[in-house]
Write an enzyme that holds these catalytic residues in place. Structure first.
Site, PDB file in Angstrom:
ATOM      1  N   ASP A   1     -19.350 -15.429  11.986  1.00  0.00           N
ATOM      2  CA  ASP A   1     -18.522 -14.822  13.000  1.00  0.00           C
ATOM      3  C   ASP A   1     -17.637 -16.100  13.424  1.00  0.00           C
ATOM      4  O   ASP A   1     -18.315 -16.911  14.181  1.00  0.00           O
ATOM      5  CB  ASP A   1     -19.263 -14.167  13.934  1.00  0.00           C
ATOM      6  CG  ASP A   1     -18.322 -13.358  15.086  1.00  0.00           C
ATOM      7  OD1 ASP A   1     -17.305 -13.460  14.757  1.00  0.00           O
ATOM      8  OD2 ASP A   1     -19.116 -12.508  15.859  1.00  0.00           O
TER       9      ASP A   1
ATOM     10  N   ASP B   1     -11.954 -11.962  11.710  1.00  0.00           N
ATOM     11  CA  ASP B   1     -13.114 -13.295  12.065  1.00  0.00           C
ATOM     12  C   ASP B   1     -14.494 -13.112  11.668  1.00  0.00           C
ATOM     13  O   ASP B   1     -15.291 -13.815  11.966  1.00  0.00           O
ATOM     14  CB  ASP B   1     -12.953 -13.420  13.641  1.00  0.00           C
ATOM     15  CG  ASP B   1     -13.374 -12.125  14.453  1.00  0.00           C
ATOM     16  OD1 ASP B   1     -13.606 -11.099  13.712  1.00  0.00           O
ATOM     17  OD2 ASP B   1     -13.562 -12.466  15.629  1.00  0.00           O
ATOM     18  N   GLU B   2     -14.845 -12.202  10.728  1.00  0.00           N
ATOM     19  CA  GLU B   2     -16.308 -11.998  10.222  1.00  0.00           C
ATOM     20  C   GLU B   2     -16.564 -11.506   9.180  1.00  0.00           C
ATOM     21  O   GLU B   2     -15.644 -10.617   8.662  1.00  0.00           O
ATOM     22  CB  GLU B   2     -17.202 -11.103  11.551  1.00  0.00           C
ATOM     23  CG  GLU B   2     -16.411  -9.864  11.641  1.00  0.00           C
ATOM     24  CD  GLU B   2     -17.440  -8.814  12.583  1.00  0.00           C
ATOM     25  OE1 GLU B   2     -18.695  -9.268  12.594  1.00  0.00           O
ATOM     26  OE2 GLU B   2     -16.921  -8.006  13.287  1.00  0.00           O
TER      27      GLU B   2
END
Length: 351
Positions: free
Chosen positions: A5, A103-104
């Site tokens: 993350d 973002d992950e």
């Protein structure tokens, strides 16, 4: 399996472009104007310390942090940064990467030292992008995902069957991935306040409150159980949606009609690029000051844009007459190809 993350991703990308903002409370949302109707997309840790969070109206954020730096959303910049991050993850030895968003991602790997692998992965992402990430290590997707929160910022944390209840047991259920404030409130009414209490609950006892699928699933979350497979099958979108927050409330049927026609036109552009028929529509209506309702309907499978528009306008018939409207949204659900990844999220028996 690892869950990666990016820390304060959008804000971090903006700080990379404007190094003078490092250490300042940065809030990204809308057109960057806190006097307009828009919500926070992300906030730097410095802004979060004042209680600013994603989804908060910009005006509220401005009251909390009057001296914050407000910036407009730059989707292309975030996509470009995300692409580099995901390419870096895929370049790690033996990595199977399941992207969850900008973002992950989950990273599946066979290694005798997952901690060292995680730290090497962090170093690679930092070298390629100058962005920091946190990594959760787990023996299920759920445990890896929850472990990441315990490693923030820029750390590594491991949750397995051995330490799950030791670490998570006394925490409130809302800290579980997939359990928010509303669900935790409903669990509390059943006498279930902590992760340990949820883990010890008979799954069938949750069925009357949550149904035959979701009841057992919440019990599974409490135990940290679930899928232990990272699936790199490309994700196929189930639908596309657009929404508009109006700076001035819509107050007439003509204004609503025009807004829905514009939303439908934009959604249809996204759907056309997929080459799959529309099978359902959802209309989102937010009345002033801030009451949101949704109206959904399955429709006969169609590629016809005029038919989709007509059905969307039919849905608009459910809008309450005379109530000012501050937001409208339209989502079109599409038929899924046979080889698409099954399920909705990794915690619901697939993706």
């Amino acid at each position: 399996m690892l869950h990666v993350d990016l820390d304060q991703f959008i804000a971090a990308v903006e700080v990379l472009r404007r190094p003078e903002l490092a250490g300042l409370p940065v809030i990204v949302g809308g057109r960057g104007d806190p006097t307009e109707r828009a919500v926070v997309s992300t906030a730097s840790y410095e802004a979060r310390a004042f209680g600013v969070g994603s989804g908060m109206p910009l005006r509220v954020a401005a009251r909390k942090v009057p001296d914050a730096v407000f910036l407009p959303v730059d989707r292309d910049a975030y996509l470009a940064a995300s692409d580099v991050v995901m390419a870096t993850l895929r370049g790690q030895p033996g990595a199977v990467v399941q992207v969850l968003g900008w973002d992950e991602a989950f990273v599946g790997v066979e290694t005798g030292d997952p901690g060292a692998y995680a730290r090497n992965l962090q170093a690679a992402v930092l070298e390629q992008t100058q962005l920091h990430c946190s990594v959760g290590i787990g023996d299920t997707l759920i445990r890896a995902k929850n472990a990441t929160d315990l490693g923030k910022p820029a750390g590594v944390f491991s949750l397995t069957a051995e330490n799950w209840l030791d670490v998570m047991g006394n925490r409130p259920t809302k800290e579980l991935w997939g359990v928010g404030s509303k669900i935790s409130g409903r669990l509390a009414k059943l006498g279930i306040g902590t992760v340990a209490e949820l883990a010890a609950t008979d799954p069938q006892s949750l069925v009357p409150e949550f149904g035959p699928k979701m009841g057992p699933w919440y019990a599974e979350l409490g135990r940290g159980d679930g899928s232990a497979e990272v699936d790199d099958t490309p994700w196929v979108a189930r639908g596309h949606s657009r929404e508009t927050t109006f700076q001035q409330n819509l107050t007439t049927p003509a204004e609503v009609d025009d807004a829905i026609r514009e939303l439908a036109a934009n959604v249809l552009l996204d759907v056309a690029a997929e080459g799959r028929p529309v099978i359902g529509l959802t209309l989102k209506v937010r009345y002033a000051p801030f009451t949101t309702k949704t109206h959904a309907r399955k429709i006969p499978e169609t590629f016809d844009g005029n038919e989709v528009l007509a059905r969307a306008l039919d849905l608009a018939g459910a809008i309450e007459a005379g109530r000012p409207i501050r937001l409208l949204g339209l989502r079109a659900e599409m038929a899924m190809p046979d080889d698409a990844r099954k399920g909705h999220t990794p915690t619901r028996g697939g993706w």
